[in-house]
Write an enzyme that holds these catalytic residues in place. Structure first.
Site, PDB file in Angstrom:
ATOM      1  CD  GLU A 102      66.480  53.707  22.100  1.00  0.00           C
ATOM      2  OE1 GLU A 102      66.821  54.430  23.057  1.00  0.00           O
ATOM      3  OE2 GLU A 102      67.223  52.869  21.585  1.00  0.00           O
ATOM      4  CB  SER A 377      59.385   9.581  22.807  1.00  0.00           C
ATOM      5  OG  SER A 377      58.755   8.945  21.717  1.00  0.00           O
TER       6      SER A 377
END
Length: 705
Positions: A102, A377
């Site tokens: 950080e 499908s």
């Protein structure tokens, strides 16, 4: 004489120009002085209204989440699970992991880091991305401890000044201690000690290097990077933190590799009391994550926000009741019932998420949003849309006859061929061979283009393994799709070709009644409305006389079944003009569903949900664009062509060794929708990042009801 006049005229012009220049300079000076004064005034006001370091943090207030009708869904309490510890008890590896991830220059800067700010700005410009942001650890401490999460210039100025004051008043070790005891780690844990207990069941001083790296990666997005919610993302983030530690010489490369390959043992989470499942728990987590990402954890847990969402509690209740139809086959090693399932419903006109079920309610992995599964499908409509946009019609005939592509010969579920069939029949009966032939005619890029435009973001379009091949026509994708995005994509058909981005929050109000955010739907016409209507009409046939008859709800509706060749995923996605919903069923561990297909249980769950969810909504038909004429289906029934009269081979394998799996008990009357194993992945020659937009018959446009 003339010369004197010319000189006089020139002097006059010079005098005029000189006067104009002086006026311009004076105006510029006045403007600069005004801007400077305004800036100094704003800076002074910001300083005077800035809290003192001696000020206490304002009292925390619970936030409340409401549904679209103003009913309270949940209250997010402000109680903080926090146990402060001294810096001496925090492992050096954990301290270094946070600094590396950080604020790599934490020990060098004075509270603000101009170099880090410039790096962050450059990253945004070049879109490269870096692990460290522009804000320092000291600035984040000032923001979380003393300021609101409001994103304004005033707050940023106050944050910077407070950071400078903190640096003068505290040592670096003290600042890091305050910060590590302040930040939020998800799961209600504030500070490193509570996080260590929650995630690893041990005190912070006992954490190993891999555990330290895992914890250091969580605060960037606590819900998303929580290993309880998304272990894959948490592990990837852990690897990033370890790479940063190696980069900044906190550990050597060999140690980093060893830590990254170490298997972590997470703490066992206690089950909810009395097995009570909170209403809309997955949706609440989804909204909470959105708020934390945008406003920070303190905003949702301390600032007393009122969050007005798109959820409809009545529809949510219908969704949760419908999902109770899932069978209880077994309990896995994590204590979760299997198979799992997901259901998400969206208003196609507004993008409002009306209902969301991300699983069976006893975990926090939201499968409706995070699970990328093979669609089978259910992906076929994108192929048929490309065909319609390319000039074909529902009556266009396609040969359902043997064909080979390289080493792959696609076959239908029944292992038979049916001769000439119309596009409408091929889609209604979910025939594989005609679908592959259609995709071969349109090209792989066009179906992928429409899928992407309609909201599917998980497609892989470049690299050695990608989706630009004929396997995609049967739902064989590199990554898969999520139930949320598939529902959103089908919503384009329900909304006359217009895609509306899904949203979960409408308005956010702070404790003082100030509106922080009001969200409006983002819509874009992506499909020709004529093609959208024609495809919708074809999908109506799936429900009336195709593979999805179990989903018939007695009102105008369209949809598609989807089942993968190995029975690992079963889908039904369908819609009316007012609501679109997708249902997915599968095991978290990718096990076989033992014959469950999209046309059986998913269709049944979809029908149960829609029947109840639409109780108060009058039935209406889809809007037909002017000039659209639908021809009768030239092949309403399939004719079988199996000349050898032998038992067809099993479509699940190429050699037919595996016995064909039956339908679900009680659903024998419903046709089965089935896909085949995908052909070998071979990328198309075109390797550009995005497929080019196909040419449509006419430009898409919106037809408002």
């Amino acid at each position: 004489m003339d010369k004197d006049r010319d000189d006089s005229s020139k002097n006059s012009r010079r005098s005029s120009k000189s006067g104009s220049s002086k006026i311009t300079v004076i105006a510029l000076i006045v403007f600069v002085v005004m801007i400077t004064g305004a800036g100094l005034g704003f800076l002074t006001a910001s300083i005077h209204t800035m809290p003192s370091l001696k000020d206490e943090i304002r009292p925390a207030a619970s936030s409340q989440i409401y549904d679209v009708n103003g009913k309270l869904i949940n209250t997010i309490h402000s109680v903080e699970n926090r146990v402060p510890v001294s810096i001496n008890k925090i492992p050096k590896n954990l301290q270094n992991a946070f600094v590396a991830a950080e604020d790599a220059r934490f020990y060098q800067h004075i509270g603000i880091d101009p170099r880090g700010i410039l790096r962050a700005v450059w990253s945004n410009i070049t879109d490269r991305g870096v692990s460290e942001g522009g804000s320092t650890i000291t600035q984040q401490l000032a923001k979380n401890a003393l300021l609101s999460q409001e994103r304004t210039l005033k707050r940023k100025i106050q944050e910077a000044i407070l950071a400078l004051q903190i640096e003068r008043q505290y040592s670096k070790s003290e600042i890091l201690e305050l910060y590590l005891n302040q930040i939020y780690f998800g799961q209600g844990a504030y500070g490193v000690q509570s996080a260590a207990i929650v995630y690893f069941g041990k005190n912070v001083e006992d954490l190993t290097l891999p555990e330290c790296a895992m914890l250091a990666g969580i605060p960037k997005s606590p819900n998303y990077y929580s290993p309880f919610n998304n272990l894959k993302a948490a592990t990837e983030r852990q690897a990033t933190v370890l790479d940063q530690m190696v980069k900044y010489n906190f550990i050597d490369s060999a140690t980093g590799i060893q830590a990254a390959n170490s298997k972590l043992k997470l703490a066992t989470r206690s089950t909810q009391s009395d097995n009570k499942i909170n209403t809309a728990s997955y949706f609440v987590d989804y909204v909470t994550q959105y708020l934390i990402d945008k406003y920070g954890a303190d905003a949702i847990y301390k600032d007393g926000l009122k969050i007005y969402t798109t959820l409809d509690l009545d529809m949510q209740e219908a969704a949760e009741q419908a999902m109770q139809k899932l069978p209880n086959v077994r309990t896995d090693s994590s204590g979760l019932q299997q198979p799992q399932g997901a259901l998400v419903a969206i208003d196609p006109r507004t993008g409002y998420i009306k209902a969301m079920v991300g699983g069976r309610g006893n975990d926090q992995f939201n499968r409706a949003v995070l699970a990328e599964r093979q669609p089978g499908s259910a992906f076929k409509p994108f192929v048929y849309l490309a065909a319609l946009e390319g000039g074909m019609t529902p009556s266009t005939m396609i040969e359902d006859t043997p064909i080979t592509f390289g080493s792959w010969s696609p076959i239908n579920y029944d292992a038979k061929f049916h001769g000439s069939v119309s596009l409408r029949t091929a889609l209604e009966q979910s025939l594989n061979v005609p679908t592959v032939k259609i995709a071969n005619q349109t090209g792989a890029d066009k179906p992928l283009y429409y899928a992407q435009q309609m909201g599917i973001s998980t497609l892989v379009l470049q690299g050695s393994t990608n989706d630009r091949n004929l396997a995609m026509s049967l739902g064989g994708l590199t990554r898969g799709v999520t139930p949320l995005e598939l529902a959103s994509a089908y919503g384009v058909l329900a909304n006359q070709g217009v895609h509306v981005e899904p949203i979960s929050v409408i308005k956010i109000v702070d404790r003082n009644g100030k509106i922080l955010e009001q969200i409006t739907p983002k819509e874009k016409a992506v499909v020709n409305e004529r093609s959208a209507y024609i495809l919708t009409d074809m999908l109506r046939g799936v429900i009336t006389n195709g593979t999805g008859t179990a989903a018939d709800i007695g009102r105008p509706a369209a949809g598609k079944t989807g089942t993968t060749s190995d029975y690992k995923d079963a889908w039904f996605v369908g819609f009316t003009p007012d609501l679109v919903a997708s249902v997915w069923i599968g095991y978290d561990s990718d096990e076989n569903l033992n014959g469950i297909t999209g046309g059986t249980l998913p269709a049944t769950i979809w029908r149960a949900f829609m029947n109840k969810a639409l109780t108060k909504i009058p039935a209406r038909d889809f809007i037909r664009p002017s000039g659209v004429v639908l021809e009768p289906n030239p092949t309403p029934k399939l004719t079988e062509q199996n000349p050898d009269e032998k038992q067809p081979v099993n479509p699940l394998t190429t050699d037919g060794k595996k016995d064909k799996l039956p339908n679900q008990p009680g659903d024998e009357a419903h046709p089965v929708d089935k896909n085949l194993p995908p052909p070998p992945s071979k990328p198309d020659k075109n390797t550009s990042p995005l497929p080019p937009p196909p040419k449509a018959n006419e430009p898409p446009k919106k037809n408002n009801p």
